[in-house]
Design a protein around this motif. Structure first.
Motif, PDB file in Angstrom:
ATOM      1  N   LYS A  38      39.712  52.462  -5.324  1.00 21.85           N
ATOM      2  CA  LYS A  38      41.603  52.132  -5.039  1.00 21.85           C
ATOM      3  C   LYS A  38      42.507  53.408  -6.156  1.00 21.85           C
ATOM      4  O   LYS A  38      41.907  54.155  -7.222  1.00 21.85           O
ATOM      5  N   VAL A  55      46.062  51.207  -3.645  1.00 18.47           N
ATOM      6  CA  VAL A  55      46.069  50.805  -2.458  1.00 18.47           C
ATOM      7  C   VAL A  55      44.701  52.296  -2.229  1.00 18.47           C
ATOM      8  O   VAL A  55      44.224  52.562  -3.387  1.00 18.47           O
ATOM      9  N   ASP A  70      43.657  52.881   3.179  1.00 21.96           N
ATOM     10  CA  ASP A  70      45.432  51.744   3.716  1.00 21.96           C
ATOM     11  C   ASP A  70      46.760  51.999   2.918  1.00 21.96           C
ATOM     12  O   ASP A  70      47.893  51.530   2.643  1.00 21.96           O
ATOM     13  N   GLY A 115      46.348  45.343   2.336  1.00 21.51           N
ATOM     14  CA  GLY A 115      45.561  45.704   1.514  1.00 21.51           C
ATOM     15  C   GLY A 115      46.218  47.119   0.117  1.00 21.51           C
ATOM     16  O   GLY A 115      46.487  47.735  -0.264  1.00 21.51           O
ATOM     17  N   VAL A 116      47.642  46.469   0.499  1.00 23.32           N
ATOM     18  CA  VAL A 116      49.111  47.280  -0.674  1.00 23.32           C
ATOM     19  C   VAL A 116      49.097  45.916  -1.492  1.00 23.32           C
ATOM     20  O   VAL A 116      49.842  45.411  -1.552  1.00 23.32           O
TER      21      VAL A 116
END
Length: 241
Positions: A103, A137, A141, A169-170
């Protein structure tokens, strides 16, 4: 999501002189930051980078970098683009490397959708307080923009981070109470009306060039009044005897 590509080249020299030499041959000094690697000094082709910016059009996207001299690739996003404030020429570009399975944090533009109830029926005005949102993210995503539906927004109401629709996913990183978009009353226009002074019908305008009477002086009578007030001629003296 759609992925973009950009060719890069490694540069050995830094400093103002080296950067000027690069710009003279139509290349842009750049740097690639990585979470697990040291910053890498690069250069970019101006025409290719210009085409990329026009295609991206301000969206949050990932760019696959291809090293021309090595052939290996890296995934990144645009961190910052510096331009000359006078000539608008590119001065420097910062790129941030990301890993497909990790991420990362990025600023994503807000996209307003729908027609606000307050604008449509209450003569309100939309104000965007936060044009970019900070998110965390995975590369797969990453949204190009974050849609904010204002259809139900009335005058006096605000959509805040905490009230936004979740996106799978955010992860939103801004404070929940931070305003994103508001519908406010329009600022009233202040119109100043100047009323011209109109002389009354019975008042006679002074003749052009005539001197105004001194303060406290008795106005002179008009011509007819003066003629009527003239003393009568003296009677003829009696004849001498």
């Amino acid at each position: 999501m759609k992925q973009f590509t950009l060719n890069i080249a490694t540069r050995d020299h830094t400093g103002r002189s080296a950067s000027r030499r690069l710009r003279k041959v139509n290349r842009i000094p750049a740097i690639l930051y990585g979470k697990q690697s040291s910053p890498e000094k690069l250069s970019l082709d101006v025409p290719e980078f210009t085409r990329l910016l026009k295609t991206v059009a301000g969206r949050a996207v990932l760019i696959e970098l291809t090293r021309q001299d090595q052939g290996n690739k890296a995934l990144s996003f645009l961190q910052e683009v510096q331009r000359d404030p006078i000539t608008d020429r590119f001065l420097h570009v910062d790129l941030h490397e990301v890993k497909a399975d990790e991420k990362f944090e990025i600023r994503v533009p807000v996209a307003i959708t729908g027609e606000s109830f307050g604008v449509k029926t209450q003569n309100g005005v939309l104000e965007t307080a936060t044009p970019y949102l900070r998110v965390r993210v995975l590369p797969k995503d990453l949204p190009e923009s974050i849609a904010v539906d204002v259809t139900e927004l009335k005058v006096g109401e605000t959509i805040k981070i905490g009230g936004m629709k979740p996106i799978e996913g955010v992860e939103f990183l801004d404070p929940k109470g931070q305003p994103v978009v508001s519908c406010v009353e329009p600022v009233a226009e202040i119109v100043t009306e100047t009323v011209a002074a109109t002389p009354s019908a019975g008042a006679a305008a002074p003749a052009a060039g005539a001197a105004a009477p001194a303060a406290g002086a008795t106005p002179a009578p008009d011509a007819k009044a003066a003629a009527g007030a003239a003393p009568a001629k003296a009677a003829a003296a009696p004849a001498k005897k």
